[in-house]
Structures are given as structure tokens and as C-alpha cells.
Design an enzyme around this catalytic site. Structure first.
Site, PDB file in Angstrom:
ATOM      1  N   GLY A 124       1.801 -10.982   4.388  1.00  0.00           N
ATOM      2  CA  GLY A 124       1.982  -9.546   4.569  1.00  0.00           C
ATOM      3  C   GLY A 124       0.748  -8.940   5.193  1.00  0.00           C
ATOM      4  O   GLY A 124       0.157  -8.001   4.672  1.00  0.00           O
ATOM      5  N   GLY A 155       0.045  -7.052   7.674  1.00  0.00           N
ATOM      6  CA  GLY A 155      -0.009  -5.738   8.304  1.00  0.00           C
ATOM      7  C   GLY A 155      -0.461  -5.838   9.746  1.00  0.00           C
ATOM      8  O   GLY A 155      -0.001  -6.701  10.506  1.00  0.00           O
ATOM      9  N   CYS A 200       1.986  10.769  -3.690  1.00  0.00           N
ATOM     10  CA  CYS A 200       1.379   9.524  -4.172  1.00  0.00           C
ATOM     11  C   CYS A 200      -0.054   9.771  -4.649  1.00  0.00           C
ATOM     12  O   CYS A 200      -0.477   9.232  -5.676  1.00  0.00           O
ATOM     13  CB  CYS A 200       1.407   8.461  -3.085  1.00  0.00           C
ATOM     14  SG  CYS A 200       3.062   7.805  -2.753  1.00  0.00           S
TER      15      CYS A 200
END
Length: 369
Positions: free
Chosen positions: A162, A164, A341
Site C-alpha cells: 500500500g 501510495g 477527522c
């Protein structure tokens, strides 16, 4: 009691007023908002904001106060939240086919937008602010912290699951002289990563973690485990163990939930990270049992508040000067996502964990903080 009266009285419990003058008070522009929130809970609240039905000068502070007053308990059992919880319980929403949904929905937005928002390090995960004064310093300190925890040595083979836009992979390859294999399911991220520093010893792969092969001295996964899903925790951890050297180390960096079952907000799940599930400590620990020795479990969740507020500031500044273009709805969607968030992390309702794991235990013990 009608919807407006109920919503206003509920907000008052958190010292939030409709039409008030303080930064965390809200201003309603469309009276339909009240029925929408009463019917759809936090999903309706977020949709109403994106549609311009209400505003708040300090949305992050408002959300923090609402969470601290436990107002989410009032809307937790609304239909969208129940449907989301049921789907995650009954179905595997993170199959190989569905895993690409989050890339198509979120990560494949304009690279120009993300580059402006997250900064030159292209780290779309929590920075480490212990000694940092700026976002870029915090992200570089986070990457250096990961390198120290993994005890990287020149020539090692490292897997980044992962990856990015490849900021961490480039940092490890350049600073620690390791060889990196980096995977993502996002076509935009893969294209961006391949175009940056082609001189470095990095192999970029557009593939799902389940098809991994090879053997690596170290494995790292930053901000990806939230997309794995509880039904796949065991498979993910087994896959890492299969490709990790017996004396290797695995660093897992993930947002964490205080709840027993984990989960995610219905609005975030629908519009930002489809099918995402924030892991709970209980579920994560259960999946690790009899698979790994937990060498270190580090929580610096409060740092995500600063990171998200920095992203929001950069996003708004870049939008204002035309560094990227998007519709007003997309702008409000990203602002809402970043600020709610930030409020959640500020209220300590969400955590940020870094775990260092070993297949057999580090001889003599692990100490690298």
C-alpha cells in the site's frame, strides 16, 4: 418533538447552538437539514454539509465537542449506520475485485490536488510531531521513525504494502540504501510513483497484496490496513508472514478504534473510503494471536489532529490560488472529511498505532524507540 427541536436540544448538550455566534456553533441554511439528520444520522449530516445546507466556522471544534458529549450515540442506530454494520458483519466487502473501489473513488483524484494537500513528501498518513514544527518535518520524522523501528541495513530487501505515491519507498531506498518492492491498487498512484526518481532501486507493482510472492527482510504497511477488513485480517497477516524472512520485522501503521468491533462512519465509508473498517485493538490482537510476537505497540493518535489540520490548511490555500481545480461540492467534501477527522482525533475517539511484529520474536528482546 419535531426534528428541529430535537436536533437543537441534542446539540445544546454539547454546548453547540444553531445560529450561535461562537466558532463551533452551526448555521443552518436549509430547514430540510433537520429531517435529513434525524432520518440518516451522521450520513445525512455530512451530505447536508456538502450540499451547502449548513456551515460552521470551526467544524473541527464542533465535531470534537459533539464526540466528547457522546452525541454519536443518539444517531448510531439510524438506518445507514445499521446497514453498514450489517454489511460488514455478513459480507466480505474487501475482496480482490472490491479492493480497487477505494482507489477509483478516492486515490485516483488529481495528483495535483493531493500534492498540494499533503506536501512534497507525498505522505498521506499521520506525521510524527514529537519534535517537528511543520508538516514536512513531521512526515520526514515519521519516515525516519519507521526506518529506525525496522532496523534497516544497507542491501536489505523491503516490501511496502500500500505504498501510495511512494514517499516512504523513496525515503528508504535513498536514505537507508535498501531495495524496495512497493505495491498499490491505484493506477494514478502507481503512475506518479514510477515517474519519480527512476534511479532508485525500487520495483513498483500495481497489484493486490493477496498475489504477493518472494522473500523480504522487512515488510512495512502504512495506512493500508484500514482497507483490509476484519474478514481478511488473518489472510493479510498470513500473507505477510509467508513472504517475510523468519528473522524479519513487520511494521504495521494503522488508524485504530476504541470500540470493541471497530468500524467507520457511514459518510466516510460512502464518500471517502468505500468499504473501509478501522480496526479495534481486540480484533487486531485476536488476528495476531499465534501468528506474531508483538515487539512494540506505539500510539501517537493525537498527532493526527495536527496532520489533518495542516492538510486542510494546504488544501484550502491551494484551491484559493488555483493550484488544482475541483467542483465546490468536492471542495466541501474534502474540507468536511479533513475537519471531522481532526475533531475525532482531538477528542481521542480515534487512535494511530504503529506495531512492530516478528514471526518468532527478536532474540534478546526488541528496543528501537
Amino acid at each position: 418533538m419535531n426534528a428541529k427541536t430535537l436536533m437543537c436540544s441534542t446539540l445544546e448538550e454539547a454546548d453547540i447552538r444553531v445560529g450561535g455566534e461562537r466558532p463551533w456553533d452551526i448555521h443552518v441554511h436549509d430547514e430540510r437539514l433537520y429531517d435529513r439528520v434525524m432520518l440518516r444520522g451522521t450520513l445525512g449530516l455530512g451530505e447536508g454539509y456538502v450540499d451547502g445546507w449548513w456551515d460552521c466556522d470551526a467544524l473541527d471544534s464542533m465535531i470534537c465537542k459533539a464526540i466528547q458529549a457522546r452525541l454519536e450515540n443518539r444517531v448510531r442506530h439510524k438506518l445507514p449506520a445499521l446497514a453498514s454494520a450489517l454489511c460488514h458483519s455478513l459480507f466480505n466487502l474487501q475482496t480482490v475485485r472490491r479492493a480497487r473501489m477505494v482507489a477509483e473513488r478516492h486515490y485516483n483524484f488529481s495528483n495535483d490536488m493531493f500534492e498540494q494537500m499533503v506536501g512534497p513528501t507525498m505522505n498521506y498518513s499521520c506525521g510524527y510531531w514529537r519534535h517537528a514544527r511543520t508538516l514536512d518535518e513531521a512526515q520526514n520524522d515519521k519516515m525516519e521513525l519507521i526506518c529506525r523501528k525496522l532496523q534497516l541495513e544497507e542491501g536489505m530487501e523491503v516490501l511496502d504494502i500500500g505504498c501510495g505515491w511512494g514517499g516512504l519507498a523513496r525515503y528508504m531506498a535513498e536514505r537507508r540504501k535498501v531495495k524496495v518492492t512497493a505495491i498499490t491498487v491505484s493506477t494514478e498512484q502507481a503512475a506518479y510513483a514510477r515517474a519519480k526518481r527512476p534511479d532508485l532501486p525500487i520495483t513498483w507493482l500495481l497489484q493486490d497484496y493477496r498475489s504477493l510472492a518472494g522473500r523480504f527482510d522487512r515488510v512495512v504497511s502504512v495506512g493500508m490496513f484500514e482497507h483490509v477488513g476484519p474478514k481478511n485480517y488473518a489472510g493479510f497477516l498470513d500473507t505477510v508472514k509467508r513472504v517475510l524472512a523468519p528473522d524479519g520485522l513487520f511494521l504495521l501503521h494503522t488508524i485504530g478504534s476504541n470500540g470493541r468491533m471497530g468500524g467507520t462512519d457511514p459518510w466516510i465509508s460512502k464518500y471517502i473510503f468505500p468499504n473501509g473498517v478501522i480496526p479495534s485493538a481486540e480484533r487486531l490482537a485476536a488476528a495476531l494471536t499465534n501468528r506474531y510476537v508483538v515487539e512494540d505497540w506505539h500510539n501517537f493518535g493525537a498527532d493526527y489532529d495536527k496532520t489533518l489540520m495542516a492538510w486542510h490548511g494546504r488544501f484550502e490555500e491551494g484551491y484559493a490560488r488555483g493550484a488544482f481545480s475541483c467542483t465546490e461540492q468536492v471542495r466541501r467534501m474534502f474540507c468536511y472529511y479533513l475537519l471531522i477527522c481532526a475533531g475525532a482525533f482531538r477528542a481521542r475517539d480515534l487512535q494511530l498505532w504503529q506495531l512492530v511484529l516478528s514471526p518468532r520474536g527478536v532474540a534478546g528482546g526488541y528496543n528501537c524507540r
